[in-house]
Design a protein around this motif. Sequence first.
Motif, PDB file in Angstrom:
ATOM      1  N   ARG A  46      46.578  60.438  40.619  1.00 56.65           N
ATOM      2  CA  ARG A  46      45.745  60.668  39.429  1.00 56.65           C
ATOM      3  C   ARG A  46      44.321  60.153  39.623  1.00 56.65           C
ATOM      4  O   ARG A  46      43.382  60.682  39.050  1.00 56.65           O
ATOM      5  N   THR A  47      44.177  59.100  40.447  1.00 56.70           N
ATOM      6  CA  THR A  47      42.824  58.578  40.668  1.00 56.70           C
ATOM      7  C   THR A  47      41.997  59.530  41.530  1.00 56.70           C
ATOM      8  O   THR A  47      40.807  59.317  41.704  1.00 56.70           O
ATOM      9  N   LYS A  48      42.622  60.564  42.082  1.00 59.10           N
ATOM     10  CA  LYS A  48      41.879  61.576  42.844  1.00 59.10           C
ATOM     11  C   LYS A  48      41.477  62.752  41.962  1.00 59.10           C
ATOM     12  O   LYS A  48      40.855  63.702  42.408  1.00 59.10           O
ATOM     13  N   LEU A  49      41.922  62.703  40.681  1.00 65.04           N
ATOM     14  CA  LEU A  49      41.655  63.804  39.757  1.00 65.04           C
ATOM     15  C   LEU A  49      40.846  63.272  38.579  1.00 65.04           C
ATOM     16  O   LEU A  49      41.324  62.453  37.808  1.00 65.04           O
ATOM     17  N   GLY A  50      39.600  63.722  38.473  1.00 60.57           N
ATOM     18  CA  GLY A  50      38.764  63.250  37.372  1.00 60.57           C
ATOM     19  C   GLY A  50      38.869  64.186  36.185  1.00 60.57           C
ATOM     20  O   GLY A  50      38.339  65.289  36.188  1.00 60.57           O
ATOM     21  N   MET A  51      39.584  63.738  35.152  1.00 58.01           N
ATOM     22  CA  MET A  51      39.866  64.633  34.028  1.00 58.01           C
ATOM     23  C   MET A  51      38.801  64.484  32.939  1.00 58.01           C
ATOM     24  O   MET A  51      38.420  63.373  32.568  1.00 58.01           O
ATOM     25  N   VAL A  52      38.351  65.623  32.439  1.00 57.96           N
ATOM     26  CA  VAL A  52      37.435  65.650  31.292  1.00 57.96           C
ATOM     27  C   VAL A  52      38.138  66.410  30.171  1.00 57.96           C
ATOM     28  O   VAL A  52      38.573  67.550  30.366  1.00 57.96           O
ATOM     29  N   PHE A  53      38.246  65.763  29.010  1.00 53.98           N
ATOM     30  CA  PHE A  53      39.049  66.319  27.926  1.00 53.98           C
ATOM     31  C   PHE A  53      38.196  67.070  26.912  1.00 53.98           C
ATOM     32  O   PHE A  53      37.009  66.786  26.745  1.00 53.98           O
ATOM     33  N   GLN A  54      38.853  67.953  26.203  1.00 56.49           N
ATOM     34  CA  GLN A  54      38.182  68.695  25.133  1.00 56.49           C
ATOM     35  C   GLN A  54      37.573  67.737  24.094  1.00 56.49           C
ATOM     36  O   GLN A  54      36.451  67.904  23.658  1.00 56.49           O
ATOM     37  N   SER A  55      38.356  66.707  23.718  1.00 60.58           N
ATOM     38  CA  SER A  55      37.869  65.799  22.664  1.00 60.58           C
ATOM     39  C   SER A  55      37.363  64.479  23.252  1.00 60.58           C
ATOM     40  O   SER A  55      37.469  63.431  22.628  1.00 60.58           O
ATOM     41  N   PHE A  56      36.836  64.526  24.461  1.00 60.49           N
ATOM     42  CA  PHE A  56      36.149  63.413  25.150  1.00 60.49           C
ATOM     43  C   PHE A  56      37.079  62.243  25.456  1.00 60.49           C
ATOM     44  O   PHE A  56      37.126  61.774  26.578  1.00 60.49           O
ATOM     45  N   ASN A  57      37.753  61.731  24.423  1.00 61.76           N
ATOM     46  CA  ASN A  57      38.691  60.621  24.602  1.00 61.76           C
ATOM     47  C   ASN A  57      38.074  59.408  25.275  1.00 61.76           C
ATOM     48  O   ASN A  57      38.710  58.722  26.075  1.00 61.76           O
ATOM     49  N   LEU A  58      36.828  59.125  24.937  1.00 63.42           N
ATOM     50  CA  LEU A  58      36.233  57.866  25.400  1.00 63.42           C
ATOM     51  C   LEU A  58      36.939  56.716  24.691  1.00 63.42           C
ATOM     52  O   LEU A  58      37.425  56.878  23.575  1.00 63.42           O
ATOM     53  N   TRP A  59      36.967  55.562  25.340  1.00 63.96           N
ATOM     54  CA  TRP A  59      37.606  54.392  24.717  1.00 63.96           C
ATOM     55  C   TRP A  59      36.612  53.758  23.763  1.00 63.96           C
ATOM     56  O   TRP A  59      35.567  53.218  24.171  1.00 63.96           O
ATOM     57  N   SER A  60      36.935  53.807  22.491  1.00 65.82           N
ATOM     58  CA  SER A  60      35.914  53.506  21.489  1.00 65.82           C
ATOM     59  C   SER A  60      35.670  52.010  21.321  1.00 65.82           C
ATOM     60  O   SER A  60      34.730  51.623  20.643  1.00 65.82           O
ATOM     61  N   HIS A  61      36.484  51.171  21.940  1.00 63.53           N
ATOM     62  CA  HIS A  61      36.217  49.733  21.845  1.00 63.53           C
ATOM     63  C   HIS A  61      35.328  49.244  22.994  1.00 63.53           C
ATOM     64  O   HIS A  61      35.113  48.048  23.134  1.00 63.53           O
ATOM     65  N   MET A  62      34.853  50.171  23.811  1.00 61.09           N
ATOM     66  CA  MET A  62      33.994  49.793  24.936  1.00 61.09           C
ATOM     67  C   MET A  62      32.676  50.550  24.849  1.00 61.09           C
ATOM     68  O   MET A  62      32.625  51.664  24.325  1.00 61.09           O
ATOM     69  N   THR A  63      31.631  49.938  25.390  1.00 63.38           N
ATOM     70  CA  THR A  63      30.362  50.646  25.479  1.00 63.38           C
ATOM     71  C   THR A  63      30.492  51.777  26.491  1.00 63.38           C
ATOM     72  O   THR A  63      31.477  51.853  27.234  1.00 63.38           O
ATOM     73  N   VAL A  64      29.473  52.635  26.497  1.00 60.34           N
ATOM     74  CA  VAL A  64      29.461  53.740  27.446  1.00 60.34           C
ATOM     75  C   VAL A  64      29.583  53.211  28.871  1.00 60.34           C
ATOM     76  O   VAL A  64      30.404  53.685  29.667  1.00 60.34           O
ATOM     77  N   LEU A  65      28.800  52.179  29.196  1.00 59.57           N
ATOM     78  CA  LEU A  65      28.840  51.624  30.548  1.00 59.57           C
ATOM     79  C   LEU A  65      30.232  51.063  30.871  1.00 59.57           C
ATOM     80  O   LEU A  65      30.778  51.295  31.953  1.00 59.57           O
ATOM     81  N   GLU A  87      45.963  58.825  26.566  1.00 60.93           N
ATOM     82  CA  GLU A  87      46.156  59.874  27.553  1.00 60.93           C
ATOM     83  C   GLU A  87      45.078  59.789  28.637  1.00 60.93           C
ATOM     84  O   GLU A  87      45.377  59.925  29.825  1.00 60.93           O
ATOM     85  N   ALA A  88      43.845  59.545  28.209  1.00 60.70           N
ATOM     86  CA  ALA A  88      42.756  59.413  29.179  1.00 60.70           C
ATOM     87  C   ALA A  88      43.052  58.262  30.134  1.00 60.70           C
ATOM     88  O   ALA A  88      42.861  58.376  31.346  1.00 60.70           O
ATOM     89  N   ALA A  89      43.547  57.157  29.596  1.00 64.95           N
ATOM     90  CA  ALA A  89      43.853  56.004  30.441  1.00 64.95           C
ATOM     91  C   ALA A  89      44.906  56.360  31.485  1.00 64.95           C
ATOM     92  O   ALA A  89      44.778  56.027  32.664  1.00 64.95           O
ATOM     93  N   ARG A  90      45.950  57.078  31.045  1.00 58.73           N
ATOM     94  CA  ARG A  90      46.986  57.478  31.995  1.00 58.73           C
ATOM     95  C   ARG A  90      46.434  58.464  33.013  1.00 58.73           C
ATOM     96  O   ARG A  90      46.745  58.406  34.202  1.00 58.73           O
ATOM     97  N   ALA A  91      45.600  59.396  32.531  1.00 61.39           N
ATOM     98  CA  ALA A  91      45.077  60.441  33.410  1.00 61.39           C
ATOM     99  C   ALA A  91      44.237  59.863  34.541  1.00 61.39           C
ATOM    100  O   ALA A  91      44.101  60.476  35.593  1.00 61.39           O
TER     101      ALA A  91
END
Lengths: 261, 229
Positions: free
Chosen positions: A97-116, B131-135
């Motif tokens: 999975r670390t070889k696959l960089g996934m970008v999601f439709q709804s971004f799914n950024l972790w909201s408790h962390m800054t962008v950096l 899901e992002a974390a797992r991905a």
Amino acid sequence: MDNGLHRSSNEAVVVENLHKQFGDLEVLRGVSLRAHEGDVLSIIGSSGSGKSTLLRCINLLELPTSGEIKVAGEAILFNKTKKGLVPTDIKQVERLRTKLGMVFQSFNLWSHMTVLQNVMEVPIHVLKLPKAEAREQAEHFLNRVGLWEKRDQFPAFLSGGQQQRAAIARALAIGPRVMLFDEPTSALDPELVGEVLKVIKDLANEGRTMILVTHEMKFARDVSNQVIFLHNGLVEESGTSQQVFYETQSERCKAFVSSIH
Amino acid sequence: MVWSWIPEYLPKFMDGLLVTLQLLSLSIIFGMLFAIPIGLVQVTGPRWLAIIARGFCTVVRGTPLLIQLWLLYYGLGSLFPSIPGIRESFMWPILREAFPFALLAFTISVAGYEGEIMRGAFKSVPKGELEAARAFGMSRFTVLRRIWLPRAFQNVLPTLAGEFVLTLKATPLAATITVFEVYGIGSIVRQETYRIYEPLLFVAGIYIVLTGIIVVFFRWLEQRVPQPV
């Protein structure tokens, strides 16, 4: 140097005869695809054709019912059970999975962390990169997607387009062999689509391997060297961008891509 | 109003305050250590563990803390001395004290109430972020440690502040099993000076200050944590 041997040695993602069933509903009914290094492969098709499911099977966010998946030349090991396939070795899955960089439709950024922090998270806590190195690299990628100034903001304060660009930087920062895009512009306001497509196009131009599920037909036509048209869980048409968009014999495919002509 | 007893009893109140703070902080720490897995297994399974956790929360939340306290201290506690050799064992200094029983009862209470809160907290974290974390190749434990748990706490921080205030205000129950915390000292004052209202007001004042400290602390904590959209 485009002989068969060379081609098979640089296969980035191979999917062979993939089936996926949700209860009684068979979403994928035997789909195969092959992406080599440097390929930009777009998966198109109407809603419910199974294209997102196909993409999500590649990094096992969905477990296929049967079939084979190879990432960077390595076959994912499965145990066959009554319910479908179950990965034999979860460590192998996590590594691939670390070889696959996934970008999601709804971004799914972790909201408790800054962008950096979002962009540094996986390099530090999964890839075990030193913090300083991860930071330097994260800033580099944020600069690339034009968000360096926003690095200390929390995702909630960013526009959709900015969030998606941050998500792309997060995916790039893991140093993926392949980028996977799952309808990256579908959740965006129309005026924000362009900025995200531009970033993706730049990545394609620099020779990144990408698999892209999209509704943006013009974009798929212009950016891809391979296109797959899915219909009802089967590959209805596949080939070069030219073949699928202009030379297809399939009436369905013709009708579907006609929206851009 | 007569307040002349204060200087004489102030050192005792300081001892009582220490007991209150110990009871509160230790039961919150130990209670949360149980509440987190109790909340988590109700969301992730396995089913049999979820059922046990669910049952635990229901029983704890469905019975008065006073009764739990008495059952532990007068019930369980009174069984220990009849065990042969226990008075000579290393456990006896703990078992003959009332405080450990109070701590146990309050820990169970925090685990039960906050276990339920944490269940909701874990559930409220958007699936996509997990899901992002797992991905990106995070192991289950890393997902929990880096994403799920901090996100869950972020969601329930304001709720927890209120919960811990309620726990604080339940601590006078410990006086009923001879743990002399703040309220217990107040009742000693009443017995020895025959003043009724002044010690009660004094004790109430202490609880208001402690509540204020908890509220301010959590406000500060909330401001340090970014709020979800």
